[in-house]
Design a protein around this motif. Structure first.
Motif, PDB file in Angstrom:
ATOM      1  N   LEU A 167       0.829  -1.204   0.000  1.00  0.00           N
ATOM      2  CA  LEU A 167       0.000   0.000   0.000  1.00  0.00           C
ATOM      3  C   LEU A 167       0.863   1.253   0.000  1.00  0.00           C
ATOM      4  CD1 LEU A 167      -2.954   0.825   0.125  1.00  0.00           C
ATOM      5  CD2 LEU A 167      -2.854   0.702   2.617  1.00  0.00           C
ATOM      6  N   ILE A 168       0.650   2.085  -1.019  1.00  0.00           N
ATOM      7  CA  ILE A 168       1.286   3.402  -1.081  1.00  0.00           C
ATOM      8  C   ILE A 168       0.143   4.417  -0.979  1.00  0.00           C
ATOM      9  CG2 ILE A 168       2.648   4.991  -2.498  1.00  0.00           C
ATOM     10  CD1 ILE A 168       3.600   2.429  -4.074  1.00  0.00           C
ATOM     11  N   VAL A 169       0.275   5.417  -0.129  1.00  0.00           N
ATOM     12  CA  VAL A 169      -0.772   6.432  -0.015  1.00  0.00           C
ATOM     13  C   VAL A 169      -0.172   7.807  -0.300  1.00  0.00           C
ATOM     14  CG1 VAL A 169      -2.368   7.634   1.538  1.00  0.00           C
ATOM     15  CG2 VAL A 169      -2.234   5.129   1.565  1.00  0.00           C
ATOM     16  N   VAL A 170      -0.867   8.572  -1.142  1.00  0.00           N
ATOM     17  CA  VAL A 170      -0.456   9.943  -1.470  1.00  0.00           C
ATOM     18  C   VAL A 170      -1.508  10.878  -0.874  1.00  0.00           C
ATOM     19  CG1 VAL A 170       0.075  11.565  -3.316  1.00  0.00           C
ATOM     20  CG2 VAL A 170       0.534   9.118  -3.651  1.00  0.00           C
ATOM     21  N   ASP A 171      -1.136  11.669   0.112  1.00  0.00           N
ATOM     22  CA  ASP A 171      -2.117  12.550   0.774  1.00  0.00           C
ATOM     23  C   ASP A 171      -1.389  13.537   1.691  1.00  0.00           C
ATOM     24  OD1 ASP A 171      -5.479  11.821   1.693  1.00  0.00           O
ATOM     25  OD2 ASP A 171      -4.340  13.573   2.353  1.00  0.00           O
ATOM     26  N   PRO A 172      -1.780  14.822   1.679  1.00  0.00           N
ATOM     27  CA  PRO A 172      -1.144  15.778   2.607  1.00  0.00           C
ATOM     28  C   PRO A 172      -1.464  15.446   4.071  1.00  0.00           C
ATOM     29  CG  PRO A 172      -2.456  16.907   0.926  1.00  0.00           C
ATOM     30  CD  PRO A 172      -2.772  15.456   0.834  1.00  0.00           C
ATOM     31  N   ALA A 185      -0.112   2.453   5.650  1.00  0.00           N
ATOM     32  CA  ALA A 185       0.557   2.248   4.361  1.00  0.00           C
ATOM     33  C   ALA A 185       2.008   1.794   4.523  1.00  0.00           C
ATOM     34  CB  ALA A 185       0.518   3.540   3.558  1.00  0.00           C
ATOM     35  N   ASP A 186       2.531   1.116   3.503  1.00  0.00           N
ATOM     36  CA  ASP A 186       3.968   0.791   3.473  1.00  0.00           C
ATOM     37  C   ASP A 186       4.762   2.076   3.236  1.00  0.00           C
ATOM     38  OD1 ASP A 186       4.018  -2.291   3.478  1.00  0.00           O
ATOM     39  OD2 ASP A 186       2.428  -1.746   2.041  1.00  0.00           O
ATOM     40  N   ILE A 187       4.211   2.931   2.353  1.00  0.00           N
ATOM     41  CA  ILE A 187       4.868   4.215   2.054  1.00  0.00           C
ATOM     42  C   ILE A 187       3.795   5.303   2.010  1.00  0.00           C
ATOM     43  CG2 ILE A 187       6.278   5.507   0.410  1.00  0.00           C
ATOM     44  CD1 ILE A 187       7.254   2.844  -0.724  1.00  0.00           C
ATOM     45  N   HIS A 188       4.004   6.397   2.742  1.00  0.00           N
ATOM     46  CA  HIS A 188       3.079   7.537   2.686  1.00  0.00           C
ATOM     47  C   HIS A 188       3.818   8.726   2.092  1.00  0.00           C
ATOM     48  CE1 HIS A 188       0.661  10.882   4.941  1.00  0.00           C
ATOM     49  NE2 HIS A 188       0.288  10.763   3.682  1.00  0.00           N
ATOM     50  N   LEU A 189       3.294   9.204   0.968  1.00  0.00           N
ATOM     51  CA  LEU A 189       3.891  10.372   0.303  1.00  0.00           C
ATOM     52  C   LEU A 189       3.045  11.583   0.683  1.00  0.00           C
ATOM     53  CD1 LEU A 189       4.474   8.700  -3.196  1.00  0.00           C
ATOM     54  CD2 LEU A 189       6.044   8.797  -1.254  1.00  0.00           C
ATOM     55  N   GLN A 190       3.536  12.363   1.647  1.00  0.00           N
ATOM     56  CA  GLN A 190       2.755  13.476   2.200  1.00  0.00           C
ATOM     57  C   GLN A 190       3.130  14.772   1.468  1.00  0.00           C
ATOM     58  OE1 GLN A 190       3.173  13.850   6.479  1.00  0.00           O
ATOM     59  NE2 GLN A 190       1.161  14.846   6.691  1.00  0.00           N
ATOM     60  N   ALA A 229       3.515  17.067 -10.346  1.00  0.00           N
ATOM     61  CA  ALA A 229       4.983  16.994 -10.230  1.00  0.00           C
ATOM     62  C   ALA A 229       5.393  15.658  -9.618  1.00  0.00           C
ATOM     63  CB  ALA A 229       5.487  18.157  -9.377  1.00  0.00           C
ATOM     64  N   LEU A 230       4.643  15.201  -8.616  1.00  0.00           N
ATOM     65  CA  LEU A 230       4.968  13.922  -7.967  1.00  0.00           C
ATOM     66  C   LEU A 230       4.861  12.773  -8.977  1.00  0.00           C
ATOM     67  CD1 LEU A 230       5.688  12.326  -5.414  1.00  0.00           C
ATOM     68  CD2 LEU A 230       3.237  12.203  -4.902  1.00  0.00           C
ATOM     69  N   ALA A 231       3.785  12.787  -9.752  1.00  0.00           N
ATOM     70  CA  ALA A 231       3.612  11.720 -10.755  1.00  0.00           C
ATOM     71  C   ALA A 231       4.742  11.766 -11.795  1.00  0.00           C
ATOM     72  CB  ALA A 231       2.257  11.869 -11.432  1.00  0.00           C
ATOM     73  N   LEU A 232       5.130  12.964 -12.216  1.00  0.00           N
ATOM     74  CA  LEU A 232       6.231  13.081 -13.189  1.00  0.00           C
ATOM     75  C   LEU A 232       7.541  12.600 -12.556  1.00  0.00           C
ATOM     76  CD1 LEU A 232       5.386  16.569 -14.771  1.00  0.00           C
ATOM     77  CD2 LEU A 232       5.115  14.331 -15.864  1.00  0.00           C
ATOM     78  N   GLY A 233       7.740  12.897 -11.267  1.00  0.00           N
ATOM     79  CA  GLY A 233       8.942  12.436 -10.564  1.00  0.00           C
ATOM     80  C   GLY A 233       8.979  10.917 -10.496  1.00  0.00           C
ATOM     81  N   MET A 234       7.829  10.303 -10.229  1.00  0.00           N
ATOM     82  CA  MET A 234       7.786   8.829 -10.167  1.00  0.00           C
ATOM     83  C   MET A 234       8.043   8.249 -11.561  1.00  0.00           C
ATOM     84  SD  MET A 234       4.645   8.249  -7.499  1.00  0.00           S
ATOM     85  CE  MET A 234       4.908   6.484  -7.253  1.00  0.00           C
ATOM     86  N   ALA A 264       8.814   4.508  -3.682  1.00  0.00           N
ATOM     87  CA  ALA A 264       7.410   4.273  -4.059  1.00  0.00           C
ATOM     88  C   ALA A 264       7.300   3.959  -5.547  1.00  0.00           C
ATOM     89  CB  ALA A 264       6.578   5.509  -3.726  1.00  0.00           C
ATOM     90  N   ALA A 265       8.068   4.662  -6.366  1.00  0.00           N
ATOM     91  CA  ALA A 265       8.002   4.436  -7.822  1.00  0.00           C
ATOM     92  C   ALA A 265       8.425   3.011  -8.154  1.00  0.00           C
ATOM     93  CB  ALA A 265       8.899   5.446  -8.530  1.00  0.00           C
ATOM     94  N   ILE A 266       9.497   2.573  -7.504  1.00  0.00           N
ATOM     95  CA  ILE A 266      10.005   1.216  -7.791  1.00  0.00           C
ATOM     96  C   ILE A 266       9.027   0.163  -7.270  1.00  0.00           C
ATOM     97  CG2 ILE A 266      11.859  -0.418  -7.242  1.00  0.00           C
ATOM     98  CD1 ILE A 266      13.757   2.078  -7.314  1.00  0.00           C
ATOM     99  N   LEU A 267       8.479   0.384  -6.071  1.00  0.00           N
ATOM    100  CA  LEU A 267       7.507  -0.579  -5.531  1.00  0.00           C
ATOM    101  C   LEU A 267       6.303  -0.674  -6.467  1.00  0.00           C
ATOM    102  CD1 LEU A 267       6.376  -2.459  -3.327  1.00  0.00           C
ATOM    103  CD2 LEU A 267       5.471  -0.420  -2.172  1.00  0.00           C
ATOM    104  N   TYR A 268       5.771   0.482  -6.870  1.00  0.00           N
ATOM    105  CA  TYR A 268       4.575   0.498  -7.736  1.00  0.00           C
ATOM    106  C   TYR A 268       4.855  -0.178  -9.080  1.00  0.00           C
ATOM    107  CZ  TYR A 268       0.980   2.123 -10.936  1.00  0.00           C
ATOM    108  OH  TYR A 268      -0.008   2.158 -11.898  1.00  0.00           O
TER     109      TYR A 268
END
Ligand code: SF4
Length: 675
Positions: free
Chosen positions: A183-188, A197-202, A210-215, A266-270
């Motif tokens: 589980l990866i969660v993207v949320d402020p 989550a395994d990874i939380h991108l706050q 920008a985050l999606a382009l970075g991934m 997160a990018a590699i896990l996804y």
């Protein structure tokens, strides 16, 4: 059926609903279904039509008959039509989905192109993003992506608090987690699902693109993308590869405030734990001036990793049964341009509605033609950005009529208010969104007071406007028969089968596109959108900083240093509804602002303090909830509280998304001070 989707069982004794049970116990913890009888029998329900006696906004009303009410509405709409043309009348819908096609039909039968709904700022931004990228049949890609899929090995939940926004599927997500779903969660915010989550991108609100382009930078540079799918089934990948080179994790960390190492992880896990699915928010990625492109970038994450149209990935969903379209939308092409259709042509053409967020401008400017009257199914002031300005502008209209359950801030602008029957008091046809079992739900009880179901209001009004035949002369069954013709079902059939009649929805096998292609102009997934290019817009999901942010407006940030995001779902309320229902109000008696201790302490603010939140548009007051579950530098406001607690009073109505016309209510600047 409770409000929008959970089937319920209602027990009726002597014509009164005495008990309600939920059928799908997975959503049993949602408190709103339990409160539905308090809603239906609320002492403040409007029981008869009323006309305004004092000035607009003063709230003095006189009871009138339905005949007088409908004659008055018809006479005023006709007067505007005769003097300024039918296009001078706007038809607006704030609540409830099922009766909308009847309202849509009334609008175009009347000759007005201006059918507008709350969809102008709801899930249709994601609909348009999916349509531009994967085709017109992908509108529900986000709306349906929150369903847990047992085939998924990794889930990336982007900007949605499943527990509050999708109670029906919360349990499934928890069970999948227990079975090893990554589980990866993207949320402020550190939501309940983020805390598991395994990874939380706050991230900082508004920087989703920008985050999606970075991934994608990591995925492409680590060679983790699906070359075969990209080569055969996408257009524009070379442009994307160049674009993401500008978004290495280190730079994206500067933009989003998410550590670069976490973005990479997160990018590699996804990309490696396939099949993987993105549960996309229905509007937290699009409630920004750069919303549609933000959301397109997220969809492309799924595409370049080959997670589109595979079991466990993101997939097409049928829009519902192929019923006859009764909206008369085909007539719009011969009408003057609808509200916002020249400024937001992509959205209005593809979503088949006009853009509500452009109404205020057109009333003010009178261009390209004046707007003079409004017939509204619910009039939710809190929905509109810069709401105070909206209310003052709507007062310039010659006539406003509103159908509603209760008196609201919006009905205070009206000349006539018509009481409507609730979902327990009217027929409900289930044949649209995702319904395999076509059903006609009979009213469980008689309408409260003199309230009428929408069908009766619209068809009786149509008669008075000389449009009775367009509404089958008020014969509801004939309308249903026409609508269901393609399914070879009649209204009588449904009455004989209250359990419903099965009509399996179309399904598509995995990778169906290998035979059929995608319905985009190129027949492929359009990384570079040909439609956007045609309209002179960036074909690629180029990242634009929110129009109002510490980065784009450092000058403004001196006075308003905090990022304002609003609209996170709370389980007690459905947008502006239910605050007058005691058992729900007790769950959240007052609007609470989430503020991080790092921002509260220097301002001397503690939890429960009354605070002022101000922006260049004005100020409101709420109570503070000092919590480290919100990113420092960001405050999260609940939405659609009335009057001095209305977050949209602070939101800019100038800088709308150029593609969708959506308001930027999730990325503005504000200041907070203790009162
Ligand atoms: S989630 Fe809650 S409010 Fe929504 S339909 Fe289900 S029970 Fe009703």
């Amino acid at each position: 059926m409770c409000t929008d989707s959970c089937p319920t069982r209602v027990h009726v004794r002597d014509g009164r609903a005495v008990k309600i049970e939920i059928v799908n116990d997975k959503a049993a913890y949602c408190p709103r279904w339990k409160a539905q009888l308090d809603f239906v029998y609320h002492p403040d329900r409007l029981q008869y039509p009323v006309k305004r006696t004092g000035r607009r906004g003063e709230g003095s009303w006189q009871r009138i008959s339905w005949d007088e009410a409908l004659d008055t509405v018809a006479a005023n709409l006709q007067a505007a039509k005769d003097k300024y043309g039918p296009e001078s009348v706007v038809f607006w819908v704030a609540y409830t989905k099922e009766p909308r096609p009847y309202f849509h039909r009334l609008t175009h039968a009347f000759g007005s192109p201006n059918y507008c709904t709350e969809s102008s700022s709801c899930f249709s931004g994601t609909w348009i993003a999916a349509e531009l990228t994967c085709g017109p049949d992908y509108g529900l890609l986000a709306a349906q992506s929150n369903m847990a899929d047992p085939a998924s090995r990794c889930n990336m939940i982007w900007g949605t608090s499943i527990q509050n926004s999708h109670p029906q599927v919360w349990q499934e997500h928890l069970e999948a987690r227990e079975k090893g779903l990554k589980l990866i969660v993207v949320d402020p915010r550190v939501t309940t699902i983020a805390s598991r989550a395994d990874i939380h991108l706050q991230l900082r609100p508004g920087t989703d693109g920008a985050l999606a382009l970075g991934m994608m930078n990591v995925i492409i540079n680590e060679n983790l993308y699906d070359k075969d799918f990209i080569e055969k089934w996408t257009t524009g990948f070379d442009g994307l590869r160049k674009l993401v080179e500008e978004y290495p994790p280190e730079r994206v960390e500067q933009i989003t405030r998410v550590p670069g190492a976490k973005i990479k992880e997160a990018a590699i896990l996804y990309a490696t734990r396939k099949p993987a699915k993105i549960a996309m928010a229905i509007n937290s990625t699009t409630h920004h001036a750069n919303g549609v492109q933000n959301h397109r970038a997220i969809i492309l994450l799924s595409a370049i990793t080959g997670n589109i149209e595979v079991a466990g990935g993101n997939r097409w969903t049928p829009h519902g049964q192929p019923v006859n379209d009764i909206t008369l939308h085909e007539r719009v092409i011969d009408m003057p341009p609808g509200v916002g259709s020249q400024r937001f042509p992509i959205w209005t053409k593809r979503y088949r509605e006009m853009q509500s967020n452009a109404i205020v401008d057109q009333i003010d400017s009178g261009q390209p033609y004046p707007l003079k009257a409004l017939f509204s199914a619910g009039l939710n002031i809190q929905f509109f950005p810069n709401s105070h300005h909206m209310a003052e502008t709507f007062k310039k209209l010659d006539f406003i009529a509103v159908t509603e359950y209760f008196q609201t801030p919006g009905t205070q602008l009206a000349d006539i208010v018509l009481p409507i029957a609730s979902w327990l008091e009217r027929h409900i046809l289930i044949a649209d969104l995702g319904a395999e079992n076509v059903k006609l739900i009979e009213p469980a009880i008689e309408p409260i007071g003199e309230s009428w179901p929408e069908w009766k209001i619209y068809s009786e009004l149509a008669k008075r406007l000389g449009l009775g035949d367009v509404f089958w002369d008020g014969d509801f069954e004939k309308c249903i028969n026409y609508k269901l013709e393609p399914l070879n079902i009649t209204c009588e059939d449904l009455k004989q089968h209250p359990e419903g009649i099965k009509r399996p929805l179309p399904v598509r096998p995995e990778k169906y596109y290998e035979k059929a292609g995608f319905l985009t102009p190129s027949g492929k997934v359009e990384i570079a959108s040909s439609i956007l290019a045609e309209h002179g817009l960036d074909p690629l999901p180029v990242y634009q900083e929110p129009v109002e942010s510490p980065v784009s407006r450092p000058d403004l940030a001196e006075a308003y240093p905090l990022v304002l995001t609003s609209g996170a779902r709370v389980i007690a309320y459905t947008h502006s509804q239910f605050r007058n229902i005691g058992q729900l109000r007790r769950l959240m008696p007052e609007p609470l602002v989430d503020i991080n201790p790092a921002d509260a302490e220097p301002r001397g603010i503690q939890s429960s303090d009354t605070i002022k939140i101000s922006s260049p548009r004005g100020s409101i007051r709420m109570k503070a909830n000092v919590t480290d579950t919100i990113l420092a530098g960001v405050v999260s406001l609940p939405h659609q509280w009335p009057d001095e607690a209305n977050a949209n009073l602070l939101v800019d109505d100038r800088t709308l998304d150029p593609i969708s016309g959506f308001l930027p209510c999730k990325s503005q600047l504000c200041q907070v001070s203790k009162l």
